[in-house]
Design an enzyme around this catalytic site. Structure first.
Site, PDB file in Angstrom:
ATOM      1  N   ASP A   1      69.659 177.303 -49.351  1.00 51.75           N
ATOM      2  CA  ASP A   1      69.505 175.888 -49.684  1.00 51.75           C
ATOM      3  C   ASP A   1      70.760 175.117 -49.273  1.00 51.75           C
ATOM      4  OD1 ASP A   1      68.372 173.606 -50.876  1.00 51.75           O
ATOM      5  OD2 ASP A   1      69.326 174.033 -52.804  1.00 51.75           O
TER       6      ASP A   1
ATOM      7  N   HIS B   1      70.579 164.780 -56.483  1.00 50.35           N
ATOM      8  CA  HIS B   1      70.902 166.083 -57.066  1.00 50.35           C
ATOM      9  C   HIS B   1      71.664 165.916 -58.379  1.00 50.35           C
ATOM     10  CE1 HIS B   1      70.641 167.175 -52.660  1.00 50.35           C
ATOM     11  NE2 HIS B   1      69.794 168.014 -53.207  1.00 50.35           N
TER      12      HIS B   1
ATOM     13  N   GLY C   1      64.497 167.255 -57.537  1.00 52.30           N
ATOM     14  CA  GLY C   1      63.297 167.107 -58.350  1.00 52.30           C
ATOM     15  C   GLY C   1      63.578 167.099 -59.843  1.00 52.30           C
TER      16      GLY C   1
END
Length: 294
Positions: free
Chosen positions: A82, A178, A210
């Site tokens: 990531d 984030h 998210g």
């Protein structure tokens, strides 16, 4: 099944749902994630960032462990780097056995982002891995980057970017960030921009940041074309709280039992989220008599 992200995300794209991409730094998280996916008949992506893999979840340990677990279930499981920013980190992840990588060169100018992404996409594809990229910039919640529209993904640039880089999935910036938002804050997302991006690109799109976006926003981004949703902060908070609660309920609790409590709590969170984004029940199979893990 241990696979790249490409096929599972195209399936999500074609069937209008999203797959969780969950950050993981240890065995308990890996078990919670893969068990949840198996029980929900859902694909899943296990994420780890360069910072996380250097601080705690060392990839030479995690990658073979996750692959071993994934090969014992009948749902697709990917292990993805990531926000890989440095070529060295990406190359090391590939060497360790990751099935997918993300190159995040979104902090650079457009042409430099294309150059760096193209190099990584070519390397990943040559190894049978998928490559995710980012255009626009999903910044930090504590810096209020989610309201800086100049960081959002430009639709015209996105079309050129995908054509020139051949990335398999594009992370877009539409108003998330984030980390943790201030208490009670729910971000306002640019759904019209997302609709235009999906219409123009016709490919899997990812939403980063998210955590804390709220259930209604999450359901709506899936309806508008998001196929991969990164979840880290919310799960980490949930796991930490479950461990604190277990210790408060029994101050003499064994260390192993604390970890088991966290693992079971994480499963509840993950399975609920899989149902929310529509990935549950997408992979049906007969019960196997093969090896399982506890």
């Amino acid at each position: 099944m241990y696979v790249s992200m490409k096929e599972m995300l195209w399936h999500a794209h074609e069937n209008n749902y999203a797959v969780m991409a969950i950050n993981c730094v240890n065995m308990e998280q890996a078990k919670a994630i893969i068990q949840s996916a198996s029980e929900e008949h859902s694909a899943v992506i296990i994420n780890i960032s360069p910072r996380q893999m250097k601080a705690h979840g060392h990839p030479e340990i995690l990658a073979p462990m996750i692959r071993n677990m994934a090969e014992k279930v009948q749902v697709p499981v990917a292990f993805n780097l990531d926000h890989g920013a440095n070529y060295e980190d990406i190359a090391y992840a590939i060497q360790c056995g990751f099935s997918s990588v993300m190159i995040d060169a979104s902090g650079y100018e457009f042409e430099e982002n294309i150059k760096r992404t193209s190099i990584v996409a070519s390397l990943a594809h040559s190894k049978g891995l998928s490559c995710e990229a980012e255009l626009g910039h999903v910044g930090l919640a504590n810096q209020q980057d989610n309201i800086k529209a100049d960081l959002y993904t430009n639709v015209g640039q996105a079309c050129e970017f995908v054509q020139r880089t051949h990335c398999d999935c594009l992370a877009v910036a539409i108003g998330t960030a984030h980390g943790s938002y201030s208490k009670g804050f729910i971000p306002t997302l640019d759904f019209e921009r997302l609709r235009l991006l999906k219409e123009a690109l016709e490919m899997p799109l990812a939403l980063h940041g998210g955590s804390g976006a709220g259930d209604e926003n999450i359901k709506k981004v899936v309806a508008y074309g998001i196929n991969k949703i990164n979840v880290c902060t919310d799960l980490f908070k949930y796991a930490r709280q479950s461990m604190a609660d277990a210790i408060a309920a029994n101050p003499n609790i064994d260390y192993m039992d604390v970890n088991i409590a966290a693992q079971e709590a994480m499963k509840k969170f993950i399975k609920r989220y899989m149902r929310l984004i529509g990935s549950s029940g997408r992979y049906t199979f007969e019960k196997s008599n093969g090896p399982e893990f506890d």
